[in-house]
Design a protein around this motif. Structure first.
Motif, short mmCIF file in Angstrom:
data_model
loop_
_atom_site.label_atom_id
_atom_site.label_comp_id
_atom_site.label_asym_id
_atom_site.label_seq_id
_atom_site.Cartn_x
_atom_site.Cartn_y
_atom_site.Cartn_z
N TRP A 16 0.75 -1.15 -0.03
CA TRP A 16 0.02 0.00 -0.04
C TRP A 16 0.82 1.33 -0.01
O TRP A 16 2.00 0.92 0.32
CB TRP A 16 -0.94 0.04 1.22
N ASP A 33 -1.68 1.60 -5.40
CA ASP A 33 -1.93 0.92 -4.22
C ASP A 33 -2.81 -0.43 -4.24
O ASP A 33 -4.04 0.09 -4.42
CB ASP A 33 -2.42 2.02 -3.37
N ALA A 36 -5.71 -0.45 -1.74
CA ALA A 36 -6.88 0.40 -2.05
C ALA A 36 -7.88 -0.14 -3.03
O ALA A 36 -8.95 -0.16 -3.29
CB ALA A 36 -6.29 1.88 -2.54
N ASN A 85 -7.32 4.05 6.33
CA ASN A 85 -7.59 4.46 4.68
C ASN A 85 -8.44 3.79 3.62
O ASN A 85 -8.25 4.12 2.55
CB ASN A 85 -6.00 4.71 4.19
N TYR A 86 -8.74 2.72 4.16
CA TYR A 86 -9.40 1.81 3.15
C TYR A 86 -11.13 1.39 3.55
O TYR A 86 -11.49 0.28 3.17
CB TYR A 86 -8.84 0.34 3.19
#
Length: 465
Positions: A16, A33, A36, A85-86
């Motif tokens: 990532w 990424d 992501a 972040n995901y």
């Protein structure tokens, strides 16, 4: 129903866009990424997603040194990125390496639960030297993780076996000659996990280009096609009430018991009595099943032409919830002459009692005799107590990765020497063999060639038919 990506393995490379460590995929020509993209695709498809995350980092010079606190800070920073972040992350699959767990577990668990309150965690963050992947050492760990073996029946603690699709048991892609397990082997792993009241996590290893090898894709699609027809007997079920046995396994849901019959002992399958009335039997894989239920047992019949070599699925509809029925051990079709008799062996894995020779004669398909790694030949002997007429045997190796016996013989002691009554090669998951009757008190399985330390679940002996 869920997918786990190896976001960080033990060598420390990150898949990532990390701001904690530059050793990541954004600093390669790929510059994308992967976490992501996969999280986005999983969320769009309504699939649960989790990250495999190695807390240990063999590349980090501060790991397990006097500067380990600095390492832990970076490790927790990586976890913060993965869980912040995901979007929703459903599983964090911690691994272990047998070394001392120096991860400030209380603070690490608190961080994880703060960022993803509903996340499910493996048992491995706490494991160290002398531990087993079947232990749960912290109230923060949710389930245990047998690796490359099917967990035994356990309806008290959640578990998930992590298995490989690779024919050679490779986790990473094993190359163009690696191959895949057969459909029957893959389905056996899945069915045995469900019947033991666990889950299966099936590993595929991407090629260097990031693709899944066509032969692995093909096998997954075959499994999916089977599940499209008979998935009701797997998805959303619990194991039991009949514990796994030679016949196969059972699962249950609502007022239905699903029998997965992988081995028919003869014209009929006999199972223990249960405190419920069977109101209907349906052979999901085809044919007409008949059931005779008494206070002593349950007898199930299906024409031989309708039995499936891989798995015959029969649904038994009850007059009450199946979950209320206590788990019971399956009946033996006919008692092995060797069950419970005195056993000896040339070698036992690490001299551990749980892998002793008697485990191959206990009538329990969840236990096994095992030998030390590197063992190329071994013998397993049973003393029947008195001479008996023997003309048939059953030998079980069970799991693909542990089918190591290449050449063997069934031998009996006569006039001061061992004489063979059956020779075989490449012993597969299970062997049923008949041979000219002999009369003997001592019988042994003599393994003369093995790929590695052989292990045997059951060695059964029967009178001639």
């Amino acid at each position: 129903k869920y997918v786990i990506l190896t976001a960080k393995h033990c060598d420390g490379f990150l898949l990532w866009d990390s701001k904690v460590d530059d050793y990541n995929i954004m600093h390669t020509p790929f510059k994308r990424d992967v976490c992501a993209e996969l999280a986005s695709a999983a969320h769009e498809a309504g699939m649960r997603i989790g990250w495999y995350f190695s807390p240990m980092d063999w590349r980090d010079p501060e790991f397990r040194t006097e500067r380990n606190a600095a390492f832990v800070t970076r490790m927790q920073g990586e976890i913060r990125e993965l869980l912040s972040n995901y979007g929703r992350i459903d599983v964090l699959w911690f691994d272990w390496d047998g070394g001392k767990p120096m991860y400030d577990q209380p603070a690490t668990y608190a961080l994880v639960r703060k960022l993803q309150p509903e996340i499910i965690l493996t048992n491995r963050l706490d494991l160290g030297e002398g531990n087993s992947d079947r232990q749960i050492l912290s109230p923060h760990a949710d389930y245990y993780t047998p690796e490359q073996s099917i967990g035994g029946y356990d309806d008290q603690r959640p578990w998930e076996s992590c298995m490989t699709i690779s024919r050679r048991g490779q986790w990473a892609w094993g190359g163009s000659s690696d191959g895949v397990k057969t459909l029957a082997e893959c389905m056996n792993m899945l069915i045995r996990c469900a019947g033991g009241d666990g889950n299966m996590l099936l590993n595929v290893g991407p090629t260097p280009s990031g693709e899944i090898a066509p032969e692995q894709v093909g096998r997954l699609k075959e499994m999916g096609a089977w599940l499209a027809k008979y998935g009701e007997s797997i998805y959303g079920t619990r194991g039991g009430p009949f514990r796994p046995g030679r016949f196969g396994v059972s699962t249950r849901k609502g007022q239905t018991i699903y029998l997965h019959v992988q081995h028919w002992p003869g014209e009929a399958l006999s199972l223990p009595a249960i405190p419920a009335k069977i109101v209907r039997a349906v052979a999901l894989t085809g044919g007409t099943a008949t059931v005779k239920q008494t206070d002593e047992d349950i007898e199930i019949r299906l024409p031989a032409s309708d039995r499936q070599a891989m798995d015959t699925v029969i649904a038994l509809e009850l007059d009450r919830p199946a979950a209320a029925i206590p788990a019971v051990a399956p009946l033996l079709a006919s008692q092995s002459l060797a069950t419970g008799k005195k056993a000896t062996a040339s070698n036992v894995y690490h001299k551990m009692a749980e892998f002793g020779p008697e485990k191959a004669f206990d009538g329990n398909s969840e236990t096994r005799w095992a030998t030390d790694a590197g063992t190329k030949s071994a013998w397993l002997e049973v003393d029947l107590g008195k001479p008996a007429s023997i003309g048939r045997c059953f030998i079980e190796q069970a799991y693909p990765e542990l089918q190591r016996v290449r050449k063997f013989a069934v031998e009996y002691w006569h006039d001061g020497k061992w004489l063979p009554c059956y020779h075989g090669e490449n012993l597969g998951p299970a062997l049923e063999a008949a041979f000219p009757p002999v009369t003997a008190q001592k019988v042994r399985l003599n393994i003369t060639e093995a790929a590695d330390g052989p292990t045997i679940w059951e060695f059964e002996l029967y009178s001639p038919k």
